[in-house]
Design an enzyme around this catalytic site. Structure first.
Site, PDB file in Angstrom:
ATOM      1  CB  CYS A 107    -137.966  33.524  33.264  1.00 50.56           C
ATOM      2  SG  CYS A 107    -139.629  33.135  33.878  1.00 50.56           S
ATOM      3  CG  HIS A 208    -138.251  30.759  29.476  1.00 51.80           C
ATOM      4  ND1 HIS A 208    -137.333  30.067  30.241  1.00 51.80           N
ATOM      5  CD2 HIS A 208    -139.197  31.197  30.343  1.00 51.80           C
ATOM      6  CE1 HIS A 208    -137.708  30.070  31.509  1.00 51.80           C
ATOM      7  NE2 HIS A 208    -138.838  30.754  31.596  1.00 51.80           N
ATOM      8  CD  GLU A 210    -134.807  29.310  27.934  1.00 57.03           C
ATOM      9  OE1 GLU A 210    -135.653  28.775  28.667  1.00 57.03           O
ATOM     10  OE2 GLU A 210    -134.679  30.554  27.840  1.00 57.03           O
TER      11      GLU A 210
END
Length: 234
Positions: A107, A208, A210
């Site tokens: 990002c 993202h 994660e």
């Protein structure tokens, strides 16, 4: 054999806490077999010392880059500007790219890569592509959307050619930085990932991974790939 040491950039300090990195990033690195180390933005003069002890880097997400860094103008939706963070992370990104240190840019991290290579950003995506594909849910929340990946790219080898990814941004690449190639796109054409053909150690995504990596092996594969590359330097 020692595990590779992976540096992660950090959010700014605030009342009651210091520099910090969300746990989802840290745990994704741990699952991949890396040793996470947090990198507080306390000055660009730290970069060489950090890199002397790191085998890889995750450039995490966060607030917007100051538009003056890429001649971007102004927009009322720009938020969480932090000149100290920009100074440190831009210097870190330049050094990581110059050394071709294994790196996963996420990002804001992708936007840092694009900025240091002379590219620019759309200041606010809804002004450019509308809102048929949401890249961030109101007011500032993540939302999934489809991503199409270029066949034959490194990213396609990790994710496949189609993915559902957690999106959480209101800016994205406008003009590509020098030497970057777009390798993934949202349904509205927004660039979702880039690669640097002369640097196989860089993976840079606008979404993202994660957020869903604990339950989605393909998103975790981005962290696994980083740690595999970093392991070669140990």
């Amino acid at each position: 054999m020692a595990k590779p040491v992976i540096g992660l950039t950090t959010y700014p300090p605030g009342p009651g806490h210091g520099h910090h990195t969300p746990e989802l990033y840290v745990q994704a690195v741990v699952r991949a077999g890396g040793v996470p180390v947090l990198l507080p933005h306390v000055g660009a003069d730290m970069v060489d010392d950090w890199l002397a002890g790191l085998d890889g880097v995750v450039l995490i997400g966060g607030g917007d880059i100051e538009p003056a860094r890429y001649d971007g103008g102004e927009h009322p939706t720009i938020y969480n500007l932090n000149p100290a963070r920009d100074d440190t992370e831009l210097a870190l990104t330049r050094a990581v790219l110059a050394r071709q240190l294994p790196a996963l840019a996420i990002c804001r991290g992708l936007q840092l890569v694009n900025t240091v290579l002379g590219g620019s950003l759309h200041l606010h995506l809804p002004d450019v592509v509308g809102e048929d594909t949401l890249h961030r849910a109101p007011p500032r929340e993540p939302i999934p959307h489809a991503v199409t990946v270029q066949p034959g790219s490194c990213l396609a080898g990790l994710l496949g050619e189609h993915s559902k990814s957690a999106s959480w941004h209101h800016q994205a690449i406008d003009q590509l930085g020098e030497g970057l190639v777009a390798v993934a796109w949202a349904p509205d054409g927004v660039i979702e990932a880039v690669e640097q053909p002369d640097n196989p150690n860089l993976v840079a995504v606008q979404w993202h991974p994660e957020i869903t990596a604990a339950d989605d092996a393909r998103q975790q594969a981005l962290f696994d790939h980083l740690v595999r590359l970093a392991s070669k330097a140990v």
